[in-house]
Design an enzyme around this catalytic site. Structure first.
Site, PDB file in Angstrom:
ATOM      1  N   TYR A 185       0.842  -1.194   0.000  1.00  0.00           N
ATOM      2  CA  TYR A 185       0.000   0.000   0.000  1.00  0.00           C
ATOM      3  C   TYR A 185       0.886   1.257   0.000  1.00  0.00           C
ATOM      4  O   TYR A 185       2.113   1.156  -0.083  1.00  0.00           O
ATOM      5  CB  TYR A 185      -0.994  -0.068   1.158  1.00  0.00           C
ATOM      6  CG  TYR A 185      -1.945  -1.245   1.005  1.00  0.00           C
ATOM      7  CD1 TYR A 185      -2.678  -1.416  -0.169  1.00  0.00           C
ATOM      8  CD2 TYR A 185      -2.077  -2.207   2.000  1.00  0.00           C
ATOM      9  CE1 TYR A 185      -3.526  -2.506  -0.344  1.00  0.00           C
ATOM     10  CE2 TYR A 185      -2.923  -3.299   1.833  1.00  0.00           C
ATOM     11  CZ  TYR A 185      -3.642  -3.441   0.657  1.00  0.00           C
ATOM     12  OH  TYR A 185      -4.468  -4.522   0.479  1.00  0.00           O
ATOM     13  N   GLY A 325      -4.437 -14.033  12.851  1.00  0.00           N
ATOM     14  CA  GLY A 325      -5.379 -13.572  11.836  1.00  0.00           C
ATOM     15  C   GLY A 325      -6.411 -14.632  11.504  1.00  0.00           C
ATOM     16  O   GLY A 325      -7.426 -14.778  12.177  1.00  0.00           O
TER      17      GLY A 325
END
Length: 366
Positions: A185, A325
């Site tokens: 990103y 996660g």
């Protein structure tokens, strides 16, 4: 007490254990306005009930054009911050700390959500609600539309957006603010020499490529009161000539001087087509390397699914915490299960769940 269940103090915040929930995108804002919903309250709240020490909310956009998809959560308006507040209150009411990951997707923004988009991938066309993306240069991510290269004014705007998002995160009550500089990103795009080919003061040398990240960390620190500041790094691009562990460690030291307290170490995402050798704990060595080279506190992520493995990571000093996660999606009460399996004596099994505790390895329910 197992190392995994020793409290950890960062700044003014003491976390009850070292099992934390990694930020996981939900793509669940059906109104496309960035406002978190009841889904986010229940999704994040279940991890607090399940005994985790810190719950990090998903990558939350600091501006509309910073969203990965139009279903992302945001925190560029007061309405969004106000909607985050009850999520924070519930998480904290269960004894966990609440964190938020602030991000800008850069050239990987304006994409179709990975589910509910009829299988379509890549950049959403403007006629379907997509938008112009931005990046260090105008080179696109493989298969995506070309971004617009940010000029100085655009870079200043990104810094201002992170600063405003930090103020709103504090107003919502978050204990931890994580700056997302990983997974290809925007901030990672500036860091990676495979993506950032600028020739101005934001490109070339490591100091220049790290300039935007450090400006963002300082801006977040200046606007975050007593919140704990995390930075998430991808420690490698998994490609020759790319971002690597040594650069990560150097920039982590600089980020401490800029106001960061802790580093969440992941990997990859800057470029497509790389081979990542997936196996349990495959990213843990990167966390250990950054921790040792930079002398900073780090969290490890990446296919950590077994309590005994998580305990070994922390007890051996490879990392100061583990971030769970996908395993947390399968078992939101992973921390309670880990306490039973490791024989940790904890006092935060909810009374409502005392009739159904996880069994210890000996078969005795704890």
């Amino acid at each position: 007490m197992p190392a995994l269940f020793e409290p950890l103090t960062l700044g003014n915040l003491t976390l009850r254990n070292r099992i934390w929930i990694a930020p996981m995108c939900q793509y669940s804002v059906e109104k496309r306005d960035g406002v978190p919903t009841d889904w986010h309250l229940v999704h994040l709240g279940q991890f607090a009930i399940g005994g985790a020490g810190l719950i990090l909310a998903e990558a939350t956009a600091v501006s509309p054009d910073g969203r990965i998809t139009d279903r992302d959560t945001g925190i560029w308006t007061d309405e969004q911050a106000d909607a985050w507040a009850p999520v924070v209150r519930f998480v904290q009411s269960q004894g966990a700390a609440a964190g938020i990951q602030l991000g800008h997707a850069g050239r990987k923004a304006s994409t179709f959500a990975p589910w509910g988009s009829d299988g379509r991938r890549g950049t959403v066309p403007p006629v379907e609600g997509g938008w112009q993306t931005v990046a260090p240069t105008n080179q696109p991510f493989d298969g995506f539309a070309a971004p617009r290269a940010l000029d100085d004014a655009g870079i200043d705007g990104v810094v201002a957006d992170f600063a405003a998002a930090a103020r709103r995160a504090v107003s919502a009550g978050f204990d931890v603010i994580e700056v997302h500089a990983a997974h290809g990103y925007l901030l990672h795009q500036f860091l990676s020499p495979l993506v950032n080919t600028r020739t101005d003061s934001y490109g070339g040398s490591l100091e220049n490529r790290a300039r935007l990240l450090l400006r963002v960390v300082r801006a977040v620190r200046d606007n975050a009161a007593d919140a704990v500041i995390f930075v998430r790094f991808s420690a490698t691009d998994w490609a020759p000539g790319g971002w690597d562990e040594a650069q990560t460690a150097t920039v982590a030291r600089w980020a401490v001087d800029a106001g960061a307290d802790f580093f969440d170490i992941s990997s990859g995402g800057a470029i497509a087509g790389v081979h990542i050798p997936l196996e349990p704990g495959y990213q843990v060595p990167f966390a250990a390397s950054v921790k040792n080279a930079a002398g900073v506190r780090v969290g490890a992520v990446g296919l950590v699914t077994d309590p005994a493995h998580a305990e070994e990571i922390v007890a051996s000093g490879q990392a100061d915490a583990v971030l769970i996660g996908r395993e947390a999606l399968r078992d939101p009460h992973f921390a309670l299960r880990a306490a039973a399996e490791l024989g940790a004596e904890i006092d935060y099994l909810p009374g409502q769940y005392e009739r159904a505790p996880y069994p210890s390895p000996t078969g005795v329910s704890l």
